[in-house]
Design a protein around this motif. Structure first.
Motif, PDB file in Angstrom:
ATOM      1  N   CYS A 142      27.913 -34.303 121.797  1.00 28.40           N
ATOM      2  CA  CYS A 142      27.784 -34.182 120.353  1.00 28.40           C
ATOM      3  C   CYS A 142      29.166 -34.374 119.739  1.00 28.40           C
ATOM      4  O   CYS A 142      30.157 -34.538 120.447  1.00 28.40           O
ATOM      5  CB  CYS A 142      27.177 -32.831 119.937  1.00 28.40           C
ATOM      6  N   LEU A 268      27.739 -31.827 112.071  1.00 25.22           N
ATOM      7  CA  LEU A 268      27.462 -31.767 113.500  1.00 25.22           C
ATOM      8  C   LEU A 268      26.523 -32.919 113.823  1.00 25.22           C
ATOM      9  O   LEU A 268      25.450 -33.043 113.233  1.00 25.22           O
ATOM     10  CB  LEU A 268      26.823 -30.433 113.879  1.00 25.22           C
ATOM     11  N   ARG A 285      25.205 -24.884 118.672  1.00 26.08           N
ATOM     12  CA  ARG A 285      24.860 -25.173 117.282  1.00 26.08           C
ATOM     13  C   ARG A 285      24.652 -23.891 116.477  1.00 26.08           C
ATOM     14  O   ARG A 285      25.187 -23.750 115.366  1.00 26.08           O
ATOM     15  CB  ARG A 285      23.592 -26.025 117.228  1.00 26.08           C
TER      16      ARG A 285
END
Length: 297
Positions: A142, A268, A285
């Motif tokens: 990510c 994100l 997250r």
């Protein structure tokens, strides 16, 4: 397999894909002469010319074209298989791409809290001032990006808003000639990164000023921009949250009381089709957004 000149074949595939020695050299982190020598060695090995050198670049010969058509799918398969194996070996960590300034000034000071709460999840940071292609860099799970979003092929969630204010060294604040109104900054010595000059333009526009900076000292890294401003080299555009540690430490001071909300945010970002490390990503997250909410309040 020992007789195959794999390094030279890799060079050939990279140049054939790019159609340019210069572009392929950047992709392979080689100098152009070094890459050219590999192509020459491969042609000498087979006794066949693979490229025609033309004024506008390289063009595959008929032999080179047929060779590339056969090699390219196989090379992609080898690359994907190797990356998949590497990802299995890296399953212990969630690899996050993030800009250096955000990592140093916002994320890393908070990571000890994450580690204390989630001892089984390892966060591996890879810093880059550029926006990394998550599809080309499959080892990245990510990213935290600064921009407008959304981006094609990825899922993005706004994480932190960006409020901007010009900042400078406290030693410069009271000197004669320091701008006292936003319009005075049009002709002032400003500092910015080479890929974020438009941030100043957005700040001017949001301040009701139809102008662009005329004197901008450019660096390639936002952290260096703030270091230069704290050294008295000019006025930087402070982006909260990443500039706040400099302000809290007294190394930089806001030039004006008013802050401007930029049309960019920290996001994100994850590949839309990503399913690996889903549990670790969900844990990271949730923690990340709880830290962002704490920061915002």
């Amino acid at each position: 397999m020992r007789r195959l000149p794999l390094r030279d074949i890799e060079a050939f595939v990279a140049v054939a894909r790019a159609g340019s020695l210069a572009q392929a050299a950047v992709a392979m982190n080689l100098s152009v002469p070094a890459l050219s020598r590999r192509i020459q060695q491969l042609e000498a090995t087979f006794g066949v010319r693979l490229f025609e050198r033309q004024p506008r670049g390289l063009v595959l010969t008929a032999a080179g074209d047929s060779y590339f058509a056969a090699l390219d799918p196989a090379w992609r398969s080898m690359t994907q298989a190797t990356e998949a194996l590497r990802r299995q070996e890296d399953d212990a960590g969630l690899t996050v791409s993030v800009m250096p300034t955000f990592a140093a000034n916002w994320l890393i000071p908070r990571l000890p809290r994450f580690q204390a709460q989630h001892r089984t999840v390892q966060i591996v940071l890879q810093t880059s001032a550029e926006i990394e292609d998550l599809h080309a860099r499959s080892e990245l799970d990510c990213a935290i990006r600064l921009g407008r979003g959304p981006w094609p092929g990825v899922t993005s969630e706004p994480l932190l808003a960006v409020d901007a204010v010009p900042v400078l060294s406290p030693q410069l604040r009271d000197r004669r000639g320091i701008p006292r109104h936003p319009r005075d900054l049009v002709n002032a010595r400003l500092i910015c990164t080479d890929h974020q000059i438009e941030f100043w333009q957005e700040w001017f526009a949001a301040s009701g000023i139809d102008a662009a900076p005329t004197d901008c000292l450019v660096f390639d890294n936002l952290q260096v921009v703030y270091e230069a401003a704290s050294a008295g080299m000019g006025i930087a555009l402070g982006l909260d949250p990443v500039v706040r540690p400099f302000i809290d430490a007294g190394r930089l001071v806001p030039l004006f009381a008013e802050r401007v909300r930029l049309p960019r945010q920290f996001h994100l970002v994850r590949r839309s089709s990503a399913d690996g490390k889903a549990r670790d990503f969900a844990v990271f997250r949730d923690w990340l957004f709880s830290e962002a909410a704490r920061f915002a309040t």
